[in-house]
Design a protein around this motif. Structure first.
Motif, PDB file in Angstrom:
ATOM      1  N   GLY A 111       0.846  -1.183  -0.041  1.00 47.38           N
ATOM      2  CA  GLY A 111       0.071  -0.058   0.153  1.00 47.38           C
ATOM      3  C   GLY A 111       0.946   1.252   0.064  1.00 47.38           C
ATOM      4  N   ASP A 112       0.177   2.349   0.187  1.00 47.89           N
ATOM      5  CA  ASP A 112       1.289   3.570   0.405  1.00 47.89           C
ATOM      6  C   ASP A 112       1.056   4.166   1.436  1.00 47.89           C
ATOM      7  N   ALA A 113       2.122   4.524   2.129  1.00 51.76           N
ATOM      8  CA  ALA A 113       2.292   5.384   3.418  1.00 51.76           C
ATOM      9  C   ALA A 113       2.451   6.907   2.920  1.00 51.76           C
ATOM     10  N   THR A 114       1.965   7.911   3.845  1.00 50.86           N
ATOM     11  CA  THR A 114       1.940   9.330   3.558  1.00 50.86           C
ATOM     12  C   THR A 114       2.904   9.727   4.621  1.00 50.86           C
ATOM     13  N   LEU A 115       4.021  10.666   4.190  1.00 49.44           N
ATOM     14  CA  LEU A 115       4.726  11.480   5.197  1.00 49.44           C
ATOM     15  C   LEU A 115       4.404  12.880   4.948  1.00 49.44           C
ATOM     16  N   ILE A 116       3.875  13.250   6.001  1.00 49.64           N
ATOM     17  CA  ILE A 116       3.382  14.934   5.936  1.00 49.64           C
ATOM     18  C   ILE A 116       4.612  15.503   7.137  1.00 49.64           C
ATOM     19  N   GLU A 117       5.164  16.740   6.399  1.00 49.12           N
ATOM     20  CA  GLU A 117       6.130  17.611   6.919  1.00 49.12           C
ATOM     21  C   GLU A 117       5.561  18.845   6.932  1.00 49.12           C
ATOM     22  N   ALA A 118       5.320  19.258   8.112  1.00 45.05           N
ATOM     23  CA  ALA A 118       4.627  20.640   8.643  1.00 45.05           C
ATOM     24  C   ALA A 118       5.567  21.783   8.492  1.00 45.05           C
ATOM     25  N   PRO A 119       5.113  22.977   8.242  1.00 54.66           N
ATOM     26  CA  PRO A 119       5.865  24.132   8.009  1.00 54.66           C
ATOM     27  C   PRO A 119       6.795  24.283   9.342  1.00 54.66           C
ATOM     28  N   ASN A 120       6.366  23.883  10.601  1.00 54.20           N
ATOM     29  CA  ASN A 120       7.203  24.160  11.771  1.00 54.20           C
ATOM     30  C   ASN A 120       8.179  22.991  12.145  1.00 54.20           C
ATOM     31  N   GLY A 121       8.351  22.263  11.292  1.00 53.57           N
ATOM     32  CA  GLY A 121       9.346  21.028  11.468  1.00 53.57           C
ATOM     33  C   GLY A 121       8.657  19.553  11.970  1.00 53.57           C
ATOM     34  N   GLU A 122       7.589  19.634  12.402  1.00 49.55           N
ATOM     35  CA  GLU A 122       6.880  18.375  12.906  1.00 49.55           C
ATOM     36  C   GLU A 122       6.530  17.421  11.659  1.00 49.55           C
ATOM     37  N   VAL A 123       6.827  16.278  11.820  1.00 52.55           N
ATOM     38  CA  VAL A 123       6.810  15.154  10.980  1.00 52.55           C
ATOM     39  C   VAL A 123       5.711  14.126  11.176  1.00 52.55           C
ATOM     40  N   MET A 124       5.004  13.995  10.444  1.00 55.46           N
ATOM     41  CA  MET A 124       3.999  12.671  10.665  1.00 55.46           C
ATOM     42  C   MET A 124       4.043  11.859   9.490  1.00 55.46           C
TER      43      MET A 124
END
Length: 204
Positions: A174-187
């Motif tokens: 499947g696909d994993a989604t990596l989200i990098e926020a403008p403040n540097g947080e990573v999810m």
């Protein structure tokens, strides 16, 4: 200057290699920024195909155009020959593109990385290749510029980024989604795979 610095026995080979090096160096960041992948074989393919286009395709196309004013039939014959050669080159490119190790996927680089990349190659040129004194003096400006860009690449790029970066990763199940926020947080969001637990009846 670059042509004379390449240690090759033939001038035409040195010229072809210099064009190849310049084209690959300039096109690499543009390709990975817009298409997110790069072909390791593109340099070899260009080295082989560019002479074919220069020596065979372009002259035959010009001859076909000129002869078509005198005899449309003979012009069409040469044009069909050019079309056959082009189809063969196209099929060869398609076969190379499907090789398992031909392309490498990469996330788009930051603008500071692109600037650092070009400054680094420019410094290599002025420090190693060029022997012109006005150009050589620029190396004293280029090296500090590279250092500043490296620091900005490591620390400033995430600090001054005002938009989120979302990357979809193929993890095989499947696909994993990596989200990098403008403040540097990573999810990282990964909902793929099957858990080795007993399912309830309503889950079947």
């Amino acid at each position: 200057v670059l042509t004379h610095a390449i240690p090759a026995p033939s001038y035409r080979l040195r010229q072809a290699l210099s064009v190849l090096i310049v084209s690959q160096v300039v096109s690499f960041p543009v390709i990975i920024y817009h298409f997110y992948q790069y072909s390791w074989l593109s340099g070899v393919v260009n080295l082989l195909f560019v002479p074919i286009y220069s020596v065979v395709i372009l002259p035959l196309s010009s001859i076909s155009l000129l002869i078509s004013y005198l005899s449309l039939g003979w012009g069409a014959v040469i044009a069909k020959l050019v079309a056959v050669i082009l189809h063969g080159l196209d099929d060869t490119c398609a076969w190379i593109a499907h090789l398992p190790i031909s392309t490498y996927s990469i996330s788009p680089p930051a603008f500071s990385w692109i600037l650092c990349y070009f400054f680094l190659w420019w410094f290599t040129y002025v420090a190693v290749v060029s022997d012109l004194q006005p150009v050589m003096r620029l190396r004293y400006f280029t090296l500090p510029a590279i250092c500043v860009l490296l620091v900005f690449q490591l620390y400033g790029d995430k600090t001054f980024r005002h938009s989120a970066l979302i990357t979809v990763i193929d993890v095989g199940q499947g696909d994993a989604t990596l989200i990098e926020a403008p403040n540097g947080e990573v999810m990282l969001i990964d909902g793929g795979g099957t858990l080795p637990t007993r399912k309830m009846q309503w889950q079947s």
